[in-house]
Design a protein around this motif. Structure first.
Motif, PDB file in Angstrom:
ATOM      1  N   PRO A 284       0.860  -1.254   0.075  1.00 32.96           N
ATOM      2  CA  PRO A 284      -0.018  -0.141  -0.151  1.00 32.96           C
ATOM      3  C   PRO A 284       0.801   1.474  -0.042  1.00 32.96           C
ATOM      4  CG  PRO A 284       0.139  -1.002   2.152  1.00 32.96           C
ATOM      5  CD  PRO A 284       0.796  -1.690   1.334  1.00 32.96           C
ATOM      6  N   PRO A 285       0.411   2.146  -0.394  1.00 34.01           N
ATOM      7  CA  PRO A 285       0.895   3.538  -0.510  1.00 34.01           C
ATOM      8  C   PRO A 285       1.508   4.250   1.090  1.00 34.01           C
ATOM      9  CG  PRO A 285      -1.256   4.016  -0.921  1.00 34.01           C
ATOM     10  CD  PRO A 285      -1.070   2.566  -0.807  1.00 34.01           C
ATOM     11  N   VAL A 286       0.861   3.792   2.017  1.00 32.92           N
ATOM     12  CA  VAL A 286       1.111   4.221   3.353  1.00 32.92           C
ATOM     13  C   VAL A 286       0.848   2.961   4.334  1.00 32.92           C
ATOM     14  CG1 VAL A 286      -1.128   5.087   3.603  1.00 32.92           C
ATOM     15  CG2 VAL A 286       0.877   5.913   5.034  1.00 32.92           C
ATOM     16  N   PHE A 287       1.737   2.657   5.456  1.00 25.77           N
ATOM     17  CA  PHE A 287       1.565   1.847   6.278  1.00 25.77           C
ATOM     18  C   PHE A 287       0.668   2.207   7.574  1.00 25.77           C
ATOM     19  CE2 PHE A 287       5.285  -0.060   4.026  1.00 25.77           C
ATOM     20  CZ  PHE A 287       4.643  -1.314   3.758  1.00 25.77           C
ATOM     21  N   ASP A 288      -0.027   1.500   8.282  1.00 27.68           N
ATOM     22  CA  ASP A 288      -0.703   2.024   9.292  1.00 27.68           C
ATOM     23  C   ASP A 288      -0.196   1.214  10.666  1.00 27.68           C
ATOM     24  OD1 ASP A 288      -2.711   2.165  11.528  1.00 27.68           O
ATOM     25  OD2 ASP A 288      -4.203   3.063   9.919  1.00 27.68           O
ATOM     26  N   ILE A 289       0.311   1.717  11.601  1.00 22.76           N
ATOM     27  CA  ILE A 289       0.876   1.245  12.614  1.00 22.76           C
ATOM     28  C   ILE A 289       0.516   1.721  13.989  1.00 22.76           C
ATOM     29  CG2 ILE A 289       3.613   0.737  13.849  1.00 22.76           C
ATOM     30  CD1 ILE A 289       4.839   0.995  11.201  1.00 22.76           C
ATOM     31  N   HIS A 290       0.268   0.448  14.974  1.00 17.32           N
ATOM     32  CA  HIS A 290      -0.397   0.763  16.144  1.00 17.32           C
ATOM     33  C   HIS A 290       0.611   0.831  17.262  1.00 17.32           C
ATOM     34  CE1 HIS A 290      -4.626  -0.364  14.649  1.00 17.32           C
ATOM     35  NE2 HIS A 290      -4.243   0.610  13.969  1.00 17.32           N
ATOM     36  N   ILE A 291       1.197   1.717  17.978  1.00 13.89           N
ATOM     37  CA  ILE A 291       2.059   1.532  18.973  1.00 13.89           C
ATOM     38  C   ILE A 291       1.761   1.993  20.309  1.00 13.89           C
ATOM     39  CG2 ILE A 291       4.414   2.503  19.524  1.00 13.89           C
ATOM     40  CD1 ILE A 291       5.107   2.644  16.545  1.00 13.89           C
ATOM     41  N   TYR A 292       1.970   1.408  21.333  1.00 10.58           N
ATOM     42  CA  TYR A 292       1.578   1.593  22.603  1.00 10.58           C
ATOM     43  C   TYR A 292       3.083   1.326  23.743  1.00 10.58           C
ATOM     44  CZ  TYR A 292      -3.311   1.750  21.381  1.00 10.58           C
ATOM     45  OH  TYR A 292      -4.587   1.931  20.904  1.00 10.58           O
ATOM     46  N   GLY A 293       3.566   2.448  24.261  1.00 16.23           N
ATOM     47  CA  GLY A 293       4.577   2.486  24.929  1.00 16.23           C
ATOM     48  C   GLY A 293       5.868   2.100  24.217  1.00 16.23           C
ATOM     49  N   ASP A 294       7.065   2.843  24.916  1.00 18.68           N
ATOM     50  CA  ASP A 294       8.567   2.954  24.291  1.00 18.68           C
ATOM     51  C   ASP A 294       8.309   3.408  22.829  1.00 18.68           C
ATOM     52  OD1 ASP A 294      11.083   2.799  24.309  1.00 18.68           O
ATOM     53  OD2 ASP A 294      11.254   0.659  23.893  1.00 18.68           O
ATOM     54  N   GLU A 295       7.530   4.486  22.796  1.00 18.70           N
ATOM     55  CA  GLU A 295       7.230   4.872  21.348  1.00 18.70           C
ATOM     56  C   GLU A 295       8.417   5.271  20.668  1.00 18.70           C
ATOM     57  OE1 GLU A 295       3.751   5.403  24.167  1.00 18.70           O
ATOM     58  OE2 GLU A 295       5.825   6.154  23.955  1.00 18.70           O
ATOM     59  N   TYR A 296       9.516   5.954  21.102  1.00 14.38           N
ATOM     60  CA  TYR A 296      10.616   6.176  20.215  1.00 14.38           C
ATOM     61  C   TYR A 296      11.294   4.911  19.781  1.00 14.38           C
ATOM     62  CZ  TYR A 296      15.504   7.682  18.712  1.00 14.38           C
ATOM     63  OH  TYR A 296      16.518   7.692  17.961  1.00 14.38           O
ATOM     64  N   ASN A 297      11.601   4.074  20.648  1.00 12.94           N
ATOM     65  CA  ASN A 297      12.425   2.838  19.997  1.00 12.94           C
ATOM     66  C   ASN A 297      11.425   1.896  19.434  1.00 12.94           C
ATOM     67  OD1 ASN A 297      14.755   3.120  21.380  1.00 12.94           O
ATOM     68  ND2 ASN A 297      14.078   2.921  23.368  1.00 12.94           N
ATOM     69  N   GLN A 298      10.280   1.836  19.549  1.00 14.02           N
ATOM     70  CA  GLN A 298       9.193   0.955  18.800  1.00 14.02           C
ATOM     71  C   GLN A 298       9.030   1.601  17.312  1.00 14.02           C
ATOM     72  OE1 GLN A 298       7.864  -1.866  19.479  1.00 14.02           O
ATOM     73  NE2 GLN A 298       6.228  -1.658  20.833  1.00 14.02           N
ATOM     74  N   PHE A 299       9.063   2.786  17.002  1.00 14.80           N
ATOM     75  CA  PHE A 299       9.083   3.535  15.760  1.00 14.80           C
ATOM     76  C   PHE A 299      10.254   3.254  15.251  1.00 14.80           C
ATOM     77  CE2 PHE A 299       9.172   6.835  12.656  1.00 14.80           C
ATOM     78  CZ  PHE A 299       8.022   6.541  12.131  1.00 14.80           C
ATOM     79  N   VAL A 300      11.243   3.521  15.761  1.00 10.67           N
ATOM     80  CA  VAL A 300      12.783   3.311  14.973  1.00 10.67           C
ATOM     81  C   VAL A 300      12.760   2.093  14.748  1.00 10.67           C
ATOM     82  CG1 VAL A 300      15.210   3.442  15.292  1.00 10.67           C
ATOM     83  CG2 VAL A 300      13.708   5.433  16.187  1.00 10.67           C
ATOM     84  N   GLY A 301      12.475   0.804  15.499  1.00 10.73           N
ATOM     85  CA  GLY A 301      12.776  -0.625  15.251  1.00 10.73           C
ATOM     86  C   GLY A 301      11.890  -0.712  14.153  1.00 10.73           C
ATOM     87  N   ASP A 302      10.407  -0.472  14.010  1.00  4.34           N
ATOM     88  CA  ASP A 302       9.543  -0.616  12.903  1.00  4.34           C
ATOM     89  C   ASP A 302      10.200  -0.213  11.579  1.00  4.34           C
ATOM     90  OD1 ASP A 302       7.977  -1.782  14.697  1.00  4.34           O
ATOM     91  OD2 ASP A 302       6.485  -0.120  14.899  1.00  4.34           O
ATOM     92  N   ASP A 303      10.641   1.092  11.785  1.00  8.18           N
ATOM     93  CA  ASP A 303      11.341   1.463  10.370  1.00  8.18           C
ATOM     94  C   ASP A 303      12.341   0.725  10.035  1.00  8.18           C
ATOM     95  OD1 ASP A 303      12.100   3.842   8.580  1.00  8.18           O
ATOM     96  OD2 ASP A 303      14.045   3.545   9.954  1.00  8.18           O
ATOM     97  N   GLN A 304      13.337   0.115  10.709  1.00  9.21           N
ATOM     98  CA  GLN A 304      14.374  -0.578  10.510  1.00  9.21           C
ATOM     99  C   GLN A 304      13.814  -1.985   9.945  1.00  9.21           C
ATOM    100  OE1 GLN A 304      16.529  -0.932  14.188  1.00  9.21           O
ATOM    101  NE2 GLN A 304      17.503   0.910  13.725  1.00  9.21           N
ATOM    102  N   GLN A 305      12.759  -2.507  10.487  1.00 10.62           N
ATOM    103  CA  GLN A 305      12.253  -3.834  10.000  1.00 10.62           C
ATOM    104  C   GLN A 305      11.451  -3.494   8.628  1.00 10.62           C
ATOM    105  OE1 GLN A 305      12.386  -6.844  10.870  1.00 10.62           O
ATOM    106  NE2 GLN A 305      12.590  -7.002  13.173  1.00 10.62           N
ATOM    107  N   LEU A 306      10.948  -2.646   8.515  1.00 12.38           N
ATOM    108  CA  LEU A 306      10.363  -2.214   7.002  1.00 12.38           C
ATOM    109  C   LEU A 306      11.770  -2.041   5.987  1.00 12.38           C
ATOM    110  CD1 LEU A 306       7.213   0.295   8.092  1.00 12.38           C
ATOM    111  CD2 LEU A 306       7.222  -2.000   7.241  1.00 12.38           C
ATOM    112  N   ARG A 307      12.515  -1.315   6.303  1.00 10.63           N
ATOM    113  CA  ARG A 307      13.474  -1.256   5.461  1.00 10.63           C
ATOM    114  C   ARG A 307      14.347  -2.525   4.930  1.00 10.63           C
ATOM    115  NH1 ARG A 307      14.772   4.246   4.724  1.00 10.63           N
ATOM    116  NH2 ARG A 307      13.939   5.603   6.316  1.00 10.63           N
ATOM    117  N   ARG A 308      14.169  -3.448   5.981  1.00 13.63           N
ATOM    118  CA  ARG A 308      15.110  -4.713   5.665  1.00 13.63           C
ATOM    119  C   ARG A 308      14.134  -5.604   4.565  1.00 13.63           C
ATOM    120  NH1 ARG A 308      15.463  -5.205  11.660  1.00 13.63           N
ATOM    121  NH2 ARG A 308      17.690  -4.596  11.909  1.00 13.63           N
TER     122      ARG A 308
END
Length: 378
Positions: A284-308
């Motif tokens: 899809p043109p945009v991903f919809d992600i739900h994050i609760y807690g440790d927002e910075y590390n969760q977001f950065v980790g999700d970005d790395q996983q998507l790039r991989r």
């Protein structure tokens, strides 16, 4: 909040007590009373300086006064449009303690259209521009409020009428966009299947098409979430098959520009690594992600996983996070900056971080305050 939300809704169908949904303490007494948007601009509108008054005329020699000449109004450049903000998941218009079922905004719209319209107006006044509205459904579901019967691949005529009326009220309130998120639960959720259920898959797909017609008829910019937090987790081969099949069917009929695909529960570590299993080279043109807690590390980790997985360019929507939470807002802002992954907007879930355990899934209704996220640029 799919995990607790589904369990809570299931409980409510069996007993007559409230389904827990995080955040209690925000109970309120009701008063008496076409296609997705383009990428949001990142600059705000500028205001041209006001023109200065002309200098007073000098004294003229005696004689007839000259005819006055009209002074043209200065031309003001409007500048680029202001960014469009996010907003809230709006599924319940009231909580009676923790009991929310009768107060679902779709099934309950005909009971409280004026109250819902009033709340929508207050949310807009508070700076919210977008909403996510969930369609909770199951085969043969008894009328209970939030969970609607999808037998035959449709909702009841009253529920379809209510959905149309709700979207009309959303448009009248001035919202820029709405996401409609499908929540197949109980037997209709492939996450609980032990074998492939073709008839239930067909029921879900037919419902998507039926609701899609209602959404497009509302003539309001929209996005479709084909399955709330239904990205497959570890070992969920049937969910992989379900998502692949539904994604292929949906994009063949409608394309992919008006959908986020299947939203991702970032707090389930098995989901984000499986995104590519669903979409391959047709995401899809945009991903919809739900994050609760440790927002910075969760977001950065999700970005790395998507790039991989080869997804480095897509922006994301934070489709759910804690209600009006400054810490979450700060974490997401830093995560977006440090990772280089753009956040289009955020729609908060009506659950506070310091929630009351007795309302473990929803403790705010309606979700009026968006100031923490709005101030952070979301």
């Amino acid at each position: 909040m799919r995990i607790g939300r589904i369990l809570s809704l299931a409980t409510l169908l069996v007993v007559t007590v409230a389904v827990p949904v995080v955040r209690a303490g925000a109970d309120q007494v009701p008063p008496s009373v076409a296609a997705p948007l383009p990428a949001d601009p990142t600059t705000t509108a500028t205001t041209a300086p006001a023109p200065t008054d002309p200098a007073p005329p000098t004294t003229a020699s005696p004689g007839p006064a000259p005819e006055p000449t009209a002074t043209p109004s200065p031309t003001v450049s409007p500048g680029p449009p202001a960014p469009v903000a996010g907003g809230s998941n709006y599924d319940f218009y009231y909580l009676n303690g923790c009991y929310r079922e009768p107060y679902n905004v779709i099934s309950g719209f005909s009971k409280a259209p004026d109250l819902i319209s009033y709340q929508l107006g207050r949310m807009r006044s508070a700076g919210q521009d977008r909403l996510t509205i969930g369609v909770f459904h199951a085969h043969g579901a008894a009328p209970s409020g939030a969970v609607m019967d999808s037998t035959g691949g449709t909702l009841s005529e009253s529920d379809l009428t209510n959905l149309g009326g709700l979207l009309k009220a959303v448009k009248a309130a001035g919202f820029a966009e709405v996401t409609v998120a499908f929540n197949p639960i109980f037997a209709n959720s492939p996450s609980g299947w032990r074998s492939w259920q073709q008839s239930l898959y067909e029921e879900n797909w037919q419902l998507v098409q039926k609701v899609h017609d209602v959404v497009t008829a509302a003539n309001l910019p929209y996005r479709i979430d084909l399955g709330n937090e239904l990205t497959p987790s570890t070992g969920q081969s049937l969910v992989v098959r379900y998502d692949q099949q539904l994604w292929q069917a949906y994009t063949a009929k409608y394309g992919r520009d008006d959908t986020v695909g299947f939203s991702v529960n970032s707090n389930d570590p098995g989901q984000i690594p499986n995104v590519a299993k669903v979409y391959g080279d047709n995401p899809p043109p945009v991903f919809d992600i739900h994050i609760y807690g440790d927002e910075y590390n969760q977001f950065v980790g999700d970005d790395q996983q998507l790039r991989r997985q080869g997804y480095g360019a897509q922006p994301v929507i934070i489709g759910e996070s804690y209600y009006n939470d400054p810490a979450a807002a700060g974490g997401f802002a830093r995560g977006s900056k440090d990772s280089g992954r753009r956040i289009l907007y955020l729609t908060q879930w009506p659950k506070t971080r310091a929630n009351a355990p007795q309302c473990d899934q929803v403790d705010v209704a309606p979700p009026l305050d968006f100031s923490a996220y709005r101030d952070a640029g979301f």
